[in-house]
Structures are given as structure tokens and as C-alpha cells.
Scaffold this active site. Structure first.
Site, PDB file in Angstrom:
ATOM      1  N   GLN A 130      37.693  71.412  -0.332  1.00 48.17           N
ATOM      2  CA  GLN A 130      36.725  70.359  -0.609  1.00 48.17           C
ATOM      3  C   GLN A 130      36.580  70.136  -2.115  1.00 48.17           C
ATOM      4  OE1 GLN A 130      35.196  68.092   1.033  1.00 48.17           O
ATOM      5  NE2 GLN A 130      33.792  67.400  -0.566  1.00 48.17           N
ATOM      6  N   GLU A 131      36.656  71.202  -2.873  1.00 45.99           N
ATOM      7  CA  GLU A 131      36.471  71.100  -4.321  1.00 45.99           C
ATOM      8  C   GLU A 131      37.695  70.526  -5.030  1.00 45.99           C
ATOM      9  OE1 GLU A 131      33.876  71.483  -6.075  1.00 45.99           O
ATOM     10  OE2 GLU A 131      32.479  72.511  -4.756  1.00 45.99           O
TER      11      GLU A 131
END
Length: 309
Positions: free
Chosen positions: A162-163
Site C-alpha cells: 500500500q505504501e
């Protein structure tokens, strides 16, 4: 059309045949619906039938399946016991009360019914590709660091994706850098000096996530506690602390993510955030952030189960 023998799917398809619809059924014994969906994905069979929520859930695991038309109107499901069996009814009600109170029911509902329509084919497809092409380089290190801090490596992997999508050189518009997008201050606090070094970034990010988790020690349910930790990783502990305080003031459960997240979007409204200690924040972002991570986490858990069997 391939379905399991003795199910409502078989009953409905046979009813359609009697009405003149040209169908050919292939019945299977003791084969779960999810396995039949996998067989569709692998092109071992062409068609199967599933409950809508099961079909929508399995798009995460098998993004290339296509969901067709419903074959009957929406129906309700319920548990039933004989009118004379009061003891079993009592035990069932106690069971339902217990899983409602300990968070199990909410967890199950969120998995099988929550956010199922929020499906981005290209995002999920890309995730499946990158856990095969990019993740292997870092998997052993992620597992080692996650184990060190008592975290599930699959959850940590979901956070990393996600990052940064497993890109060590990732940079956000707020100038956070690296695999786990740590700030300069966080990097220093977690004891690393190079955010672009993937191992250092992973090490710092996992340590910081565990730090956030530890700050919510009053939350007994570990799943709920992790949801708050993830939101804090994204938006900052201070903003989550502010909203939890408001939740209590409004009679909501400050230790329940589904209650607190309803207030987070209000952090964009001046009349709301000016009364908080930490002020303005893009309150919708941590909601979306947590939902995406839990989707990736669910996919990784499912893949792990497949590999084990």
C-alpha cells in the site's frame, strides 16, 4: 454449469431446466464453491454458481473471473430450530451474543460482506503480479522483522505494498520516501539513516507500526487494535486520538473502528477540527488506507492457505 450436489444452486438450476432453459449440469460431491471458482479462474471449467457475496469476495483472489447475471431474486438466510428445542435455541443465542461482544461477528461480516463492491480490477491484478515478481526479493527479511515484533508478515507485506508497491525509491507528494514511506523524523526515531535502503525502511516501518500498536494497549481486541494502529501509521496517532476522544463524547465506542471511522471525515471541516488538539487532516484517507490493506492482507492469507494445502 458445475455446482456441488445437494445445494440450493442445484435446486435452482434444475428448476430453470424445468422451465425450458437449456442447461447442462455437472454435479460434484464435497467440492466447495470457492474451489469451483478457482477452477473457473484456471479455465478447468467454464461456469459455476455462487452466492453474490462469495463471488464478489473471490474476485480478490481470482481477478480474472467474470460475474454474470443473477439466476434468482435476492433471498434471506436464517438459522432455525424445532420449537420444542429450547435448549439449542438458548445456546445459539448465547453463541451469537458472545461473538457479537468479542468482535468475531463484525470481523466475519467485514470479510464476507464489507466493501465487496469496492473492487479495482487493475489494482488487484497488479497486486497479484507484484507479489510474484517483486515480493520474493524481500519476503525473507519481512518475515524475520515481522516475527521479531510479533506481527503477521502478511499484514506487514500488505502495508508495504500500500505504501510503495514494493518500490524502494517510492516518494509521496509529502516527500516521505522508501518501501514503507517513513518520514525523516520517524527514520531518526526508529534508528535508521537511509530511507531508500529497502531493508532499513522495512525495519523502521515495522518497528513504527508496532509502536503504534502498543499505544492502543487499552483496546483488548487485537484485531481492532491493529486497525487503529494502521490508521495511525497513515494519518498520525494524534489525529486518531482526537477522533477517539470525540467518539466517547458522542456516546460511540472509542475502541471500535467502525464507530471511530464514521467521524474521521469530519477532520476536513473547520467547525470540527478547530476543537481538536491536532487540527485538520484528510480524514477519509485512513479509512481507504485501512480497507485496502485489509484486502491485500486477505489475499495474502488466502494464497498462504493454498500453498500449505
Amino acid at each position: 454449469i458445475h455446482v456441488r450436489r445437494g445445494t440450493s444452486y442445484q435446486d435452482r438450476l434444475e428448476a430453470l431446466k424445468e422451465q425450458g432453459v437449456g442447461l447442462s449440469l455437472e454435479l460434484h460431491d464435497n467440492l466447495p464453491t470457492e474451489e469451483l471458482i478457482r477452477m473457473v479462474q484456471e479455465r478447468q471449467i467454464k461456469f459455476t454458481v455462487a452466492d453474490t457475496n462469495i463471488a464478489l469476495l473471490n474476485r480478490r483472489y481470482y481477478p480474472d473471473i467474470r460475474i454474470g447475471i443473477p439466476i434468482q431474486e435476492k433471498e434471506s438466510l436464517a438459522w432455525a430450530v424445532r420449537k420444542t428445542d429450547t435448549e439449542l435455541l438458548k445456546r445459539m443465542n448465547l453463541f451469537l451474543l458472545e461473538i457479537r461482544n468479542n468482535g468475531t461477528l463484525e470481523s466475519l461480516y467485514n470479510k464476507y460482506y464489507g466493501n465487496l463492491n469496492d473492487f479495482d480490477y487493475f489494482d488487484v491484478k497488479k497486486f497479484h503480479q507484484r507479489i510474484n515478481t517483486r515480493l520474493p526479493e524481500y519476503k525473507d527479511f519481512i518475515q524475520k522483522q515481522a516475527d521479531k515484533h510479533g506481527l503477521d508478515w502478511r499484514l506487514v507485506t500488505a502495508v508495504i505494498y500500500q505504501e510503495s508497491h514494493f518500490n524502494p525509491n517510492a516518494r509521496s507528494f509529502t516527500n516521505v520516501r522508501g518501501m514503507m514511506q517513513v518520514t525523516m523524523d520517524t527514520a531518526e526515531e526508529m534508528g535508521i539513516d537511509n530511507r531508500l535502503n529497502p531493508h532499513q525502511s522495512i525495519k523502521a516501518g515495522i518497528k513504527y507500526l508496532k509502536t503504534m500498536f502498543n499505544r492502543f494497549e487499552e483496546i483488548e481486541n487485537s484485531h481492532q487494535r491493529m486497525l487503529f494502529a494502521l490508521a495511525s501509521y497513515n494519518i498520525g496517532y494524534g489525529h486518531i486520538k482526537d477522533v477517539r476522544k470525540v467518539a466517547s463524547q458522542r456516546g460511540l465506542n472509542k475502541n471500535k473502528w467502525t464507530d471511530v471511522k464514521t467521524l474521521l471525515p469530519l477532520l476536513t471541516q473547520r467547525k470540527f477540527y478547530k476543537k481538536t488538539e491536532h487540527g485538520y487532516a484528510r480524514g477519509r484517507e485512513p479509512i481507504r488506507y485501512v480497507e485496502r490493506i485489509m484486502t491485500y492482507y486477505d489475499i495474502l492469507k488466502q494464497k498462504s492457505t493454498q500453498e500449505e494445502t
